[in-house]
Write an enzyme that holds these catalytic residues in place. Structure first.
Site, PDB file in Angstrom:
ATOM      1  N   ILE A 238       0.858  -1.193   0.000  1.00  0.00           N
ATOM      2  CA  ILE A 238       0.000   0.000   0.000  1.00  0.00           C
ATOM      3  C   ILE A 238       0.896   1.246   0.000  1.00  0.00           C
ATOM      4  O   ILE A 238       1.904   1.292   0.703  1.00  0.00           O
ATOM      5  CB  ILE A 238      -0.922   0.028   1.236  1.00  0.00           C
ATOM      6  CG1 ILE A 238      -1.768  -1.240   1.274  1.00  0.00           C
ATOM      7  CG2 ILE A 238      -1.803   1.270   1.227  1.00  0.00           C
ATOM      8  CD1 ILE A 238      -2.733  -1.334   2.425  1.00  0.00           C
ATOM      9  N   ASP A 254      -6.176  -0.469  10.138  1.00  0.00           N
ATOM     10  CA  ASP A 254      -6.580  -1.889  10.171  1.00  0.00           C
ATOM     11  C   ASP A 254      -7.764  -2.124   9.251  1.00  0.00           C
ATOM     12  O   ASP A 254      -7.830  -3.121   8.526  1.00  0.00           O
ATOM     13  CB  ASP A 254      -6.990  -2.298  11.597  1.00  0.00           C
ATOM     14  CG  ASP A 254      -5.784  -2.445  12.504  1.00  0.00           C
ATOM     15  OD1 ASP A 254      -4.663  -2.286  12.009  1.00  0.00           O
ATOM     16  OD2 ASP A 254      -5.972  -2.712  13.710  1.00  0.00           O
ATOM     17  N   ARG A 270      -9.907 -17.216  -8.243  1.00  0.00           N
ATOM     18  CA  ARG A 270      -9.787 -18.624  -8.623  1.00  0.00           C
ATOM     19  C   ARG A 270      -9.378 -19.443  -7.404  1.00  0.00           C
ATOM     20  O   ARG A 270      -8.678 -18.938  -6.525  1.00  0.00           O
ATOM     21  CB  ARG A 270      -8.708 -18.801  -9.703  1.00  0.00           C
ATOM     22  CG  ARG A 270      -9.041 -18.175 -11.041  1.00  0.00           C
ATOM     23  CD  ARG A 270      -7.917 -18.457 -12.001  1.00  0.00           C
ATOM     24  NE  ARG A 270      -6.616 -18.122 -11.427  1.00  0.00           N
ATOM     25  CZ  ARG A 270      -5.461 -18.572 -11.877  1.00  0.00           C
ATOM     26  NH1 ARG A 270      -5.419 -19.363 -12.926  1.00  0.00           N
ATOM     27  NH2 ARG A 270      -4.321 -18.212 -11.305  1.00  0.00           N
ATOM     28  N   GLU A 281       1.744  -4.037   5.611  1.00  0.00           N
ATOM     29  CA  GLU A 281       0.806  -3.638   4.555  1.00  0.00           C
ATOM     30  C   GLU A 281       1.339  -4.152   3.223  1.00  0.00           C
ATOM     31  O   GLU A 281       1.232  -3.503   2.202  1.00  0.00           O
ATOM     32  CB  GLU A 281       0.598  -2.111   4.524  1.00  0.00           C
ATOM     33  CG  GLU A 281       1.754  -1.281   5.029  1.00  0.00           C
ATOM     34  CD  GLU A 281       2.913  -1.197   4.056  1.00  0.00           C
ATOM     35  OE1 GLU A 281       3.863  -2.000   4.226  1.00  0.00           O
ATOM     36  OE2 GLU A 281       2.874  -0.343   3.152  1.00  0.00           O
TER      37      GLU A 281
END
Ligand code: GH3
Ligand code: MG
Ligand code: MG
Length: 368
Positions: A238, A254, A270, A281
């Site tokens: 991130i 969080d 999948r 992160e």
């Protein structure tokens, strides 16, 4: 100052100039940041990223405490004092960590012990009853031999009564035992599932954890290293997550992590896709049967979903972006090299402006 030290201290939003630092190349630098001190920070930082959810020590609170220690270390206060307090914290924490594991084990053992206890009680009860039946059977045999019809009648009655009563008791016991075994087994099953999840999953986001990632990585690597089917890896981080924490607070941070995992699971849906949280992160996604082109398409789909999403938590609305690195396993390449290439590609995305995906060049050195 070494690059890794710079990168490490960069994540602490700290006003060095105000705290006696001097502006160095690329901004204000902490005064006298020795490599030893930075190593210590690195160790605490790493520990902070892999905490267990222990009763009495919520991960968030523990992480905040560790953040405090790290900040104090950065502030160049009395190192010895900080270290002393850190050691005290750490030994208390470790004790609770051990007690927590021990307690879970004791509970589990208690259940198994109950089961064994009950079964052995039942068995000795059955043995006693069988002996009684055998005794009546012997008497019945004797009665047959005496030719006394009354005696035979009374012994037959006794035998039948005893047999029916014991059969009835046995059945009743069996059904009570079955009920209790079923109940115990359900508890054991639940505990085992929980223990299994604790071991496999990241407690905050329910993505797979680092350990599972390592295991899947090895598994898929073995399956795909022949090169017949492609195998891609995506590393994701991130952007400016520290700012989200600093601006909105850790609970919102969080929340963002949990929301991101929902998006990740939605995009990589999948059965074979492996979505794992491998750091604070940082996430890794293993994509079996995907070439880098296919993985890149998926990365673009993910990034546009993340960019477009406005995450709402109570009165806060926030948006964020992610950076991605992708590598496809090359024939003969070692597993570590494959991961490293994805990491380097991610690093490249970060250094070229973030909010983008980079595909790693093919491995240069191939093992024959
Ligand atoms: P960059 O764009 O270079 O990736 O910058 P960044 O701020 O995202 O990255 P950095 O690695 O410097 O900071 C990561 C931060 O994530 C530091 C740490 O306090 C925070 N963090 C780690 N784990 C958690 C967590 O479980 N919850 C919250 N709220 N924050 C966490
Ligand atoms: Mg990071
Ligand atoms: Mg980041």
């Amino acid at each position: 100052m070494k690059k890794w030290v710079e990168k490490l201290i960069e994540q602490f939003d700290f006003d060095w100039e105000k705290n006696g630092g001097s502006p160095g190349a690329g901004g204000a630098m902490p005064p006298g940041m020795s490599e030893e001190r930075a190593t210590l920070l690195f160790v605490i930082d790493t520990y902070s990223k892999h905490l267990l959810e222990i009763t009495g020590h919520p991960v968030r609170r523990t992480r905040e405490m560790l953040d405090e220690y790290m900040k104090e270390l950065l502030q160049q206060g009395d190192t010895e004092k900080v270290l002393f307090r850190f050691r005290q914290f750490f030994s208390a924490y470790r004790l609770d960590e051990t007690a927590y594991v021990q307690k879970s084990f004791e509970e589990f053992r208690g259940i198994v012990w109950d089961l064994v206890d009950q079964l052995s009680e039942d068995m000795s009860e059955t043995e006693k009853e069988d002996a009684e039946i055998r005794h009546h059977l012997e008497e019945l045999k004797e009665a047959v031999e005496t030719n006394s019809i009354d005696y035979l009648k009374s012994e037959s009655r006794k035998f039948i009564d005893c047999y029916v009563e014991k059969q009835f008791k046995k059945q009743k016991r069996a059904s009570t035992r079955m009920k209790s075994i079923r109940k115990n087994l359900n508890v054991v099953k639940k505990q085992l599932t929980e223990a299994n999840d604790t071991m496999r999953l990241d407690h905050l986001t329910s993505a797979l954890n680092r350990k599972s990632f390592d295991e899947y990585c090895t598994q898929f690597y073995k399956l795909h290293s022949s090169g017949q089917q492609p195998l891609s890896l995506m590393m994701l981080d991130i952007d400016h997550f520290k700012k989200i924490n600093d601006t909105f607070g850790h609970p919102i941070g969080d929340f963002v992590l949990k929301e991101l995992v929902k998006v990740l699971k939605d995009v990589f849906h999948r059965e074979a896709d492996v979505v794992a949280r491998v750091g604070g992160e940082e996430f890794a996604i293993i994509l079996p049967d995907y070439t880098t082109d296919m993985a890149l398409k998926k990365a673009e789909e993910l990034m546009s979903k993340v960019r477009a999403a406005v995450f709402v938590h109570e009165e806060h609305k926030l948006t964020f972006t992610v950076s991605i690195g992708i590598s496809q396993l090359c024939t003969g390449e070692e597993i570590a090299g494959w991961i490293k290439r994805a990491d380097l590609a991610l690093y490249n995305s970060k250094n070229t402006g973030r909010n983008r995906a980079t595909v790693a060049p093919e491995a240069l050195h191939r093992v024959a």
